[in-house]
Design a protein around this motif. Structure first.
Motif, PDB file in Angstrom:
ATOM      1  N   THR A   7       0.809  -1.214   0.000  1.00 46.11           N
ATOM      2  CA  THR A   7       0.000   0.000   0.000  1.00 46.11           C
ATOM      3  C   THR A   7       0.840   1.260   0.000  1.00 46.11           C
ATOM      4  O   THR A   7       1.899   1.328   0.628  1.00 46.11           O
ATOM      5  CB  THR A   7      -0.953   0.025   1.220  1.00 46.11           C
ATOM      6  OG1 THR A   7      -1.723   1.236   1.198  1.00 46.11           O
ATOM      7  CG2 THR A   7      -0.189  -0.033   2.538  1.00 46.11           C
ATOM      8  N   ASP A   8       0.351   2.233  -0.719  1.00 42.75           N
ATOM      9  CA  ASP A   8       0.850   3.596  -0.640  1.00 42.75           C
ATOM     10  C   ASP A   8       0.417   4.181   0.711  1.00 42.75           C
ATOM     11  O   ASP A   8      -0.418   3.603   1.416  1.00 42.75           O
ATOM     12  CB  ASP A   8       0.258   4.393  -1.804  1.00 42.75           C
ATOM     13  CG  ASP A   8       0.580   5.868  -1.748  1.00 42.75           C
ATOM     14  OD1 ASP A   8       1.764   6.206  -1.576  1.00 42.75           O
ATOM     15  OD2 ASP A   8      -0.352   6.677  -1.867  1.00 42.75           O
ATOM     16  N   ILE A  40       5.060  -1.503   2.471  1.00 38.36           N
ATOM     17  CA  ILE A  40       4.769  -0.081   2.368  1.00 38.36           C
ATOM     18  C   ILE A  40       5.469   0.432   1.117  1.00 38.36           C
ATOM     19  O   ILE A  40       6.695   0.398   1.029  1.00 38.36           O
ATOM     20  CB  ILE A  40       5.268   0.701   3.600  1.00 38.36           C
ATOM     21  CG1 ILE A  40       4.833   0.004   4.890  1.00 38.36           C
ATOM     22  CG2 ILE A  40       4.776   2.136   3.543  1.00 38.36           C
ATOM     23  CD1 ILE A  40       3.356  -0.246   5.015  1.00 38.36           C
ATOM     24  N   ALA A  41       4.696   0.891   0.140  1.00 42.68           N
ATOM     25  CA  ALA A  41       5.249   1.383  -1.125  1.00 42.68           C
ATOM     26  C   ALA A  41       4.961   2.873  -1.224  1.00 42.68           C
ATOM     27  O   ALA A  41       3.830   3.289  -1.503  1.00 42.68           O
ATOM     28  CB  ALA A  41       4.635   0.633  -2.304  1.00 42.68           C
ATOM     29  N   VAL A 209      -2.313  -4.547  -4.464  1.00 44.53           N
ATOM     30  CA  VAL A 209      -1.719  -3.249  -4.159  1.00 44.53           C
ATOM     31  C   VAL A 209      -2.803  -2.175  -4.105  1.00 44.53           C
ATOM     32  O   VAL A 209      -3.872  -2.309  -4.713  1.00 44.53           O
ATOM     33  CB  VAL A 209      -0.646  -2.860  -5.195  1.00 44.53           C
ATOM     34  CG1 VAL A 209       0.461  -3.898  -5.242  1.00 44.53           C
ATOM     35  CG2 VAL A 209      -1.254  -2.650  -6.579  1.00 44.53           C
ATOM     36  N   PHE A 210      -2.491  -1.085  -3.381  1.00 48.42           N
ATOM     37  CA  PHE A 210      -3.433   0.007  -3.191  1.00 48.42           C
ATOM     38  C   PHE A 210      -2.721   1.330  -3.441  1.00 48.42           C
ATOM     39  O   PHE A 210      -1.585   1.520  -2.986  1.00 48.42           O
ATOM     40  CB  PHE A 210      -3.969   0.001  -1.753  1.00 48.42           C
ATOM     41  CG  PHE A 210      -4.630  -1.280  -1.343  1.00 48.42           C
ATOM     42  CD1 PHE A 210      -6.005  -1.423  -1.426  1.00 48.42           C
ATOM     43  CD2 PHE A 210      -3.866  -2.345  -0.883  1.00 48.42           C
ATOM     44  CE1 PHE A 210      -6.608  -2.610  -1.043  1.00 48.42           C
ATOM     45  CE2 PHE A 210      -4.463  -3.534  -0.499  1.00 48.42           C
ATOM     46  CZ  PHE A 210      -5.842  -3.669  -0.585  1.00 48.42           C
ATOM     47  N   GLY A 211      -3.379   2.264  -4.136  1.00 49.55           N
ATOM     48  CA  GLY A 211      -2.744   3.545  -4.396  1.00 49.55           C
ATOM     49  C   GLY A 211      -3.730   4.594  -4.851  1.00 49.55           C
ATOM     50  O   GLY A 211      -4.919   4.328  -5.053  1.00 49.55           O
ATOM     51  N   ASP A 212      -3.183   5.815  -5.059  1.00 51.73           N
ATOM     52  CA  ASP A 212      -4.059   6.922  -5.453  1.00 51.73           C
ATOM     53  C   ASP A 212      -3.423   7.909  -6.423  1.00 51.73           C
ATOM     54  O   ASP A 212      -4.129   8.716  -7.012  1.00 51.73           O
ATOM     55  CB  ASP A 212      -4.518   7.698  -4.212  1.00 51.73           C
ATOM     56  CG  ASP A 212      -3.401   8.553  -3.613  1.00 51.73           C
ATOM     57  OD1 ASP A 212      -2.304   8.011  -3.354  1.00 51.73           O
ATOM     58  OD2 ASP A 212      -3.620   9.761  -3.422  1.00 51.73           O
ATOM     59  N   VAL A 223       0.956  -6.037 -10.977  1.00 47.67           N
ATOM     60  CA  VAL A 223       0.197  -7.057 -10.248  1.00 47.67           C
ATOM     61  C   VAL A 223      -1.189  -7.205 -10.863  1.00 47.67           C
ATOM     62  O   VAL A 223      -1.633  -6.363 -11.650  1.00 47.67           O
ATOM     63  CB  VAL A 223       0.064  -6.715  -8.744  1.00 47.67           C
ATOM     64  CG1 VAL A 223       1.432  -6.486  -8.111  1.00 47.67           C
ATOM     65  CG2 VAL A 223      -0.834  -5.507  -8.542  1.00 47.67           C
ATOM     66  N   HIS A 224      -1.876  -8.266 -10.481  1.00 46.28           N
ATOM     67  CA  HIS A 224      -3.232  -8.484 -10.993  1.00 46.28           C
ATOM     68  C   HIS A 224      -4.270  -7.714 -10.188  1.00 46.28           C
ATOM     69  O   HIS A 224      -5.166  -7.077 -10.754  1.00 46.28           O
ATOM     70  CB  HIS A 224      -3.572  -9.980 -10.969  1.00 46.28           C
ATOM     71  CG  HIS A 224      -4.937 -10.293 -11.511  1.00 46.28           C
ATOM     72  ND1 HIS A 224      -5.229 -10.212 -12.849  1.00 46.28           N
ATOM     73  CD2 HIS A 224      -6.087 -10.663 -10.885  1.00 46.28           C
ATOM     74  CE1 HIS A 224      -6.504 -10.532 -13.041  1.00 46.28           C
ATOM     75  NE2 HIS A 224      -7.046 -10.802 -11.865  1.00 46.28           N
ATOM     76  N   TYR A 225      -4.151  -7.770  -8.875  1.00 42.75           N
ATOM     77  CA  TYR A 225      -5.154  -7.136  -8.009  1.00 42.75           C
ATOM     78  C   TYR A 225      -4.686  -5.752  -7.583  1.00 42.75           C
ATOM     79  O   TYR A 225      -3.926  -5.600  -6.623  1.00 42.75           O
ATOM     80  CB  TYR A 225      -5.440  -8.020  -6.789  1.00 42.75           C
ATOM     81  CG  TYR A 225      -6.044  -9.350  -7.159  1.00 42.75           C
ATOM     82  CD1 TYR A 225      -7.363  -9.447  -7.577  1.00 42.75           C
ATOM     83  CD2 TYR A 225      -5.273 -10.513  -7.120  1.00 42.75           C
ATOM     84  CE1 TYR A 225      -7.916 -10.667  -7.939  1.00 42.75           C
ATOM     85  CE2 TYR A 225      -5.814 -11.733  -7.481  1.00 42.75           C
ATOM     86  CZ  TYR A 225      -7.133 -11.809  -7.884  1.00 42.75           C
ATOM     87  OH  TYR A 225      -7.676 -13.015  -8.251  1.00 42.75           O
ATOM     88  N   SER A 226      -5.125  -4.738  -8.323  1.00 45.75           N
ATOM     89  CA  SER A 226      -4.748  -3.355  -8.037  1.00 45.75           C
ATOM     90  C   SER A 226      -6.001  -2.576  -7.665  1.00 45.75           C
ATOM     91  O   SER A 226      -6.988  -2.568  -8.399  1.00 45.75           O
ATOM     92  CB  SER A 226      -4.068  -2.724  -9.255  1.00 45.75           C
ATOM     93  OG  SER A 226      -4.890  -2.845 -10.402  1.00 45.75           O
ATOM     94  N   TYR A 227      -5.950  -1.931  -6.514  1.00 44.00           N
ATOM     95  CA  TYR A 227      -7.118  -1.229  -5.973  1.00 44.00           C
ATOM     96  C   TYR A 227      -6.845   0.268  -5.901  1.00 44.00           C
ATOM     97  O   TYR A 227      -5.967   0.712  -5.161  1.00 44.00           O
ATOM     98  CB  TYR A 227      -7.463  -1.770  -4.586  1.00 44.00           C
ATOM     99  CG  TYR A 227      -7.871  -3.224  -4.603  1.00 44.00           C
ATOM    100  CD1 TYR A 227      -9.195  -3.592  -4.802  1.00 44.00           C
ATOM    101  CD2 TYR A 227      -6.922  -4.231  -4.447  1.00 44.00           C
ATOM    102  CE1 TYR A 227      -9.572  -4.931  -4.832  1.00 44.00           C
ATOM    103  CE2 TYR A 227      -7.282  -5.569  -4.482  1.00 44.00           C
ATOM    104  CZ  TYR A 227      -8.609  -5.913  -4.671  1.00 44.00           C
ATOM    105  OH  TYR A 227      -8.976  -7.236  -4.706  1.00 44.00           O
ATOM    106  N   ALA A 228      -7.611   1.036  -6.665  1.00 45.97           N
ATOM    107  CA  ALA A 228      -7.503   2.495  -6.646  1.00 45.97           C
ATOM    108  C   ALA A 228      -8.519   3.058  -5.660  1.00 45.97           C
ATOM    109  O   ALA A 228      -9.669   2.617  -5.606  1.00 45.97           O
ATOM    110  CB  ALA A 228      -7.766   3.061  -8.036  1.00 45.97           C
ATOM    111  N   MET A 229      -8.074   4.021  -4.875  1.00 50.25           N
ATOM    112  CA  MET A 229      -8.977   4.675  -3.946  1.00 50.25           C
ATOM    113  C   MET A 229     -10.000   5.515  -4.711  1.00 50.25           C
ATOM    114  O   MET A 229      -9.739   5.969  -5.824  1.00 50.25           O
ATOM    115  CB  MET A 229      -8.198   5.577  -2.984  1.00 50.25           C
ATOM    116  CG  MET A 229      -6.928   4.962  -2.403  1.00 50.25           C
ATOM    117  SD  MET A 229      -7.187   3.348  -1.662  1.00 50.25           S
ATOM    118  CE  MET A 229      -8.145   3.814  -0.219  1.00 50.25           C
TER     119      MET A 229
END
Length: 275
Positions: A7-8, A40-41, A209-212, A223-229
């Motif tokens: 996660t970012d 933590i990215a 992964v998670f980012g904004d 990655v395959h599972y990328s979650y944007a806020m």
């Protein structure tokens, strides 16, 4: 099955007040108990990140300075040091813009020109180890990345201006409404997550992964599972596996009530934590 979560920080894991969700450390403990990898990215300084996650920090992986410095706890796994001439070139360019503050990031400390002493309060929000300098030649360690603070929130304007003066192999990008980063074109969070995937023998399908922000773009691509806020920039939403709740709605960790509304297939990276 997901084995790694990355996660970012700003605009993603942290809310608008730069705070963790109340349930975050409970969630983190469950992740570690399941022997999952938590990463933590961030574009932030390593020591600032490390101190925020105590007492769990030595169990975590850190992709700091946008991929320039990768560690397990405090153990260095990888670093990319900028060429000294490139550091001087960037410094000379940024000196033309006295209204924005350059931060020169090394492994041990970050360095700020003395003329920006009045920005100390802002600096201490983002840096735990720093020093004010009169001249760049005072720095005795290798440089990972430049960060630039614009208190007037005109980052897009400065990105375009500075980009025209940089060598083609150096890139500048936004990392929020007030910050920009300059580093080598080959370095990004995606390089960092790819390095960890190879090190830990993981596939794209085993990572979430998670980012904004734009500095999360390559992270999502790897990655395959990328979650944007929900508060993410549009280009990131367009390539995301799913858009989730905003950082002010605890989108990364979720809360039990939110998780009840989610389906296993689209939120498996979070659901199992409470299962």
């Amino acid at each position: 099955m997901i084995h790694l979560l990355a996660t970012d920080m700003d605009g993603t894991l942290l809310n608008s007040q730069k705070e963790f969700d109340n349930e975050f450390f409970e969630v983190l403990q469950k992740v570690l108990e399941k022997e999952m990898y938590f990463v933590i990215a961030s574009g932030n300084q390593f020591y600032h990140l490390y101190n925020q996650f105590l007492p769990y920090s030595d169990e975590l992986y850190f992709i700091s300075e946008n991929g320039s410095f990768i560690t397990k706890g405090k153990k260095e796994l990888y670093s990319f040091i900028m060429d000294k001439q490139d550091v001087q070139t960037i410094y000379n360019i940024l000196k033309q813009y006295s209204e924005i503050m350059p931060v020169i990031g090394g492994k041990e400390k970050s360095y700020i020109p003395q003329q920006y002493l009045s920005f100390k309060e802002e600096i201490e929000r983002h840096y735990d180890e720093y020093a004010f300098i009169d001249d760049i030649h005072e720095i005795k360690e290798g440089i990972l990345k430049f960060s630039i603070h614009d208190p007037q929130h005109h980052v897009e304007k400065y990105v375009e201006l500075i980009k025209k003066e940089l060598p083609a192999y150096l890139k500048i990008m936004t990392s929020g409404n007030e910050w920009m980063d300059i580093q080598h074109e080959t370095i990004n969070k995606g390089v960092g997550i790819h390095f960890l995937m190879n090190t830990l023998h993981l596939t794209k399908e085993e990572c979430a992964v998670f980012g904004d922000q734009m500095n999360d773009y390559e992270l999502f691509q790897n990655v395959h599972y990328s979650y944007a806020m929900k508060n993410a920039i549009q280009p990131l939403k367009e390539i995301a596996f799913q858009v989730i709740d905003s950082n002010d709605e605890a989108g990364v960790t979720g809360n039990k009530r939110n998780l009840e509304r989610r389906t296993l297939n689209v939120s498996s990276s979070l659901y199992w934590i409470w299962k």
